[in-house]
Design an enzyme around this catalytic site. Structure first.
Site, PDB file in Angstrom:
ATOM      1  N   SER A 322       0.828  -1.199   0.000  1.00 20.91           N
ATOM      2  CA  SER A 322       0.000   0.000   0.000  1.00 20.91           C
ATOM      3  C   SER A 322       0.866   1.255   0.000  1.00 20.91           C
ATOM      4  CB  SER A 322      -0.932   0.007   1.213  1.00 20.91           C
ATOM      5  OG  SER A 322      -1.690   1.200   1.262  1.00 20.91           O
ATOM      6  N   TRP A 325       2.446   1.597  -3.395  1.00 22.68           N
ATOM      7  CA  TRP A 325       1.466   2.041  -4.388  1.00 22.68           C
ATOM      8  C   TRP A 325       1.413   3.561  -4.448  1.00 22.68           C
ATOM      9  CZ3 TRP A 325      -2.841   5.135  -3.994  1.00 22.68           C
ATOM     10  CH2 TRP A 325      -3.724   5.134  -5.077  1.00 22.68           C
ATOM     11  N   HIS A 326       1.610   4.208  -3.300  1.00 19.59           N
ATOM     12  CA  HIS A 326       1.482   5.663  -3.257  1.00 19.59           C
ATOM     13  C   HIS A 326       2.608   6.386  -3.976  1.00 19.59           C
ATOM     14  CE1 HIS A 326      -1.539   4.879  -0.134  1.00 19.59           C
ATOM     15  NE2 HIS A 326      -1.970   6.095  -0.371  1.00 19.59           N
ATOM     16  N   GLY A 327       3.757   5.784  -4.083  1.00 16.87           N
ATOM     17  CA  GLY A 327       4.823   6.483  -4.773  1.00 16.87           C
ATOM     18  C   GLY A 327       6.126   5.723  -4.770  1.00 16.87           C
ATOM     19  N   PHE A 477      -0.013  10.089  -7.737  1.00 15.82           N
ATOM     20  CA  PHE A 477       0.025   8.652  -7.493  1.00 15.82           C
ATOM     21  C   PHE A 477      -0.675   7.884  -8.611  1.00 15.82           C
ATOM     22  CE2 PHE A 477      -0.271  10.269  -2.922  1.00 15.82           C
ATOM     23  CZ  PHE A 477       1.085  10.469  -2.870  1.00 15.82           C
TER      24      PHE A 477
END
Length: 477
Positions: A322, A325-327, A477
C-alpha cells in the site's frame, strides 16, 4: 483541468446540460457523451497519454471476453496473466523503473561499484494507478467467475475512464459501477441537490482547509531545521489536515458531481480522524484502496487465517505494498511499515475489529477513554504522515529528532499571508463541524440546509479566494 479551477467550472455545466437535455434519449448516448467528456478532461493534462488509457481499456475489455470464452484452463490463464502482466508492466515502467534503477545504482555504489543507470525521461501519467486498478479488479473478478465479462465496449470504456474518478479515485469495482452504467438514468432533483451540496463541501475542504494547511505545512517542512518543537508538531498536524482535506475533498467532489449524472460512487472516506485505533482508521481512510488490497491481496495470501507469523507476514505485505502504491520513494514504503507496526498489537490481541460503530462522546467516564484513544490514534497517524510528507527518510528522522530534542514551545511567526492563530481556530472549527456531522456524508443536508449551504458558499468565497489552486496530492500517485 482540476476540479478547483475556473476551466472546470465551465466544463461541468456544459456536460451536465448536454447530458440531460441533448443526449438523454438512451443510456448509450449518455455514456458516449461521458466518454468524450472524460477523454477531453484527461487530455487537458497531457493528450499524449490518452493512448495509454485507451490501450489499457481495450486490453482488459478484450482479455476479459477471452477469459470467459476460453474452454481450457490453460487458455484462461494465458489471457489472465497477459492482462495482469501488461497492466503491471505499464505501471512499473512509468512509475517505478527510475526508482528501482536509481536504488540499484546506490546499492552498488555503497559496496564500491560505480554505475550510471539508464533513466527514463518521462512524466508519470496522471491517474495511472487508479485506472490500472479498475482494470485489474475487473479481470481478476472475471477469472475467478465472480462476474461476467462486459461485451458492450461503450459501457466498459466509461467504467474505466469516467472523469470524476479517473485521476484520483475512488477505485471502483465492476460489480458496483457497471450495473449503474447499463441503465438509462433519469434526472432526480433530490439526488442532484445532494450532489451539489457534497461537491461544495468537498471544494471547501480543498481550497479552504487543504490549501490553507499546505501553506503552513510547506513552510515548516521546508525549514524544519530552524523550527522549534511547537512549530514542528503543528507542521505534522497541518499536513494531516492538508492531505485529509485534499483527498477527501476530491472524493466528495467526485461523488457529488456523479450524483448530478444519476450515478452513485463508492464512499472513500468516513471521518477517519475520529477513529479509536489504527484498524478503524484504515477502515475509514481511502476505503476503496484499503478494500481493494484486502480483497485482491490480503485474503488470497491467507488473510487472518493460519498461524501468528502468517498473519504478521500478510499484514506487513499489505501495508508495505500500500505504501509503495502511493509512490516510488522509500519514504512511502517506511510509512506503510510504520502503519503495519501500529496494527500488530491489535492483531495479536484479536481486537482489530473492536470498533465497527461510530465513536460517541457523552457525559460519562467512558468518554474520557474514547477521547483518549481517538487522540492517540490521531497522534500516531500524524507521526506516520511525517514520513509520507518528507522528501527523504533522513529528512523525516531529522524532523522528528528536532521535534523531540528542541523542547521550545514558544509560538514562531511564519512569514506568509495567513495568520497562524486564526488559522488554527479555523481548523478547530472544521473539526467540530466534522464531528457534529460524522454520521453523514456532508454537513449541508438535514434541517436548515439552505442556511448551511449559504454559509458554506460565503466561507468558500471569503476564504477560498486566497487559495493558490494547488494540485491535488493524489494526482501524483
Amino acid at each position: 483541468m482540476f476540479f478547483n479551477s475556473w476551466a472546470f467550472a465551465l466544463f461541468l455545466p456544459i456536460v451536465f446540460i448536454l447530458y440531460w437535455f441533448v443526449f438523454n434519449k438512451t443510456k448509450t448516448a449518455q455514456n458516449a457523451l461521458l466518454i468524450v467528456a472524460s477523454y477531453y478532461f484527461y487530455s487537458c493534462w497531457d493528450w499524449r497519454f490518452l493512448f495509454l488509457l485507451v490501450f489499457s481499456t481495450f486490453l482488459d475489455y478484450y482479455t476479459g471476453i477471452r477469459i470467459e470464452k476460453s474452454t481450457s484452463e490453460k487458455s484462461r490463464k494465458f489471457w489472465f496473466w497477459l492482462s495482469i502482466s501488461v497492466n503491471l508492466g505499464f505501471l512499473g515502467v512509468f512509475k517505478y523503473y527510475n526508482f528501482f534503477a536509481g536504488s540499484f545504482a546506490e546499492m552498488m555504489s555503497a559496496v564500491g561499484f560505480k554505475s550510471s543507470p539508464f533513466l527514463l525521461n518521462v512524466v508519470l501519467p496522471v491517474g495511472i494507478s487508479f485506472y490500472t486498478f479498475h482494470g485489474l479488479s475487473y479481470v481478476i473478478d472475471i477469472y475467478y467467475k465472480r462476474i461476467k465479462a462486459e461485451y458492450n465496449f461503450v459501457d466498459y470504456s466509461l467504467f474505466v475512464s469516467y472523469f470524476p474518478l479517473l485521476v484520483a479515485g475512488p477505485i471502483e469495482r465492476a460489480t458496483h459501477l457497471l450495473p449503474e452504467l447499463k441503465e438509462k438514468r433519469s434526472f432526480n432533483y433530490e439526488q442532484a441537490k445532494a450532489g451539489i451540496y457534497q461537491f461544495i463541501w468537498g471544494l471547501i475542504k480543498k481550497v479552504v482547509i487543504a490549501d490553507g494547511c499546505a501553506t503552513y505545512a510547506n513552510a515548516i517542512f521546508d525549514h524544519h531545521e530552524s523550527m522549534n518543537s511547537l512549530s514542528l508538531v503543528l507542521g505534522a498536524v497541518y499536513f494531516a489536515f492538508q492531505i485529509y482535506g485534499d483527498f477527501s475533498g476530491y472524493s466528495d467532489m467526485a461523488l457529488g458531481m456523479s450524483k448530478l449524472f444519476g450515478l452513485e460512487l463508492l464512499r472513500n472516506f468516513n471521518y477517519p480522524y475520529f477513529s479509536r485505533d489504527i484498524a478503524e482508521f484504515w477502515r475509514r481512510w481511502h476505503i476503496s484502496l484499503s478494500s481493494w488490497f484486502r480483497d485482491y491481496l490480503y485474503i488470497p495470501l491467507g488473510g487472518s487465517r493460519g498461524g501468528t507469523w502468517l498473519k504478521v507476514r500478510n499484514t506487513f505485505i499489505i501495508f508495505l505494498v500500500s505504501g509503495f502504491w502511493h509512490g516510488a520513494n522509500w519514504t512511502y514504503v517506511l510509512w506503510g511499515g510504520i502503519n503495519a507496526v501500529y496494527f500488530l498489537p491489535l492483531l495479536f490481541s484479536s481486537s482489530n475489529r473492536n470498533h465497527m460503530d461510530t465513536a460517541k462522546l457523552g457525559w460519562r467516564w467512558e468518554s474520557i477513554r474514547v477521547f483518549g484513544s481517538m487522540l492517540l490514534t490521531f497522534a500516531l497517524s500524524c507521526l506516520a504522515w511525517i514520513f509520507f510528507r518528507a522528501p527523504s527518510i533522513s529528512d523525516a528522522f531529522g524532523y522528528i529528532e528536532r521535534m523531540i530534542v528542541n523542547q521550545k514551545w514558544a509560538s514562531q511567526y511564519l512569514e506568509n499571508e495567513r495568520y497562524n492563530y486564526e488559522f488554527v481556530a479555523l481548523v478547530g472549527l472544521f473539526v467540530l463541524v466534522e464531528w457534529y456531522n460524522r454520521t453523514k456524508q456532508e454537513p449541508f443536508s438535514g434541517r436548515y440546509s439552505w442556511l448551511k449551504i449559504s454559509l458554506g458558499i460565503i466561507t468558500l468565497l471569503a476564504l477560498g479566494t486566497y487559495s493558490d489552486y494547488k494540485e491535488f496530492i493524489y494526482f501524483q500517485f
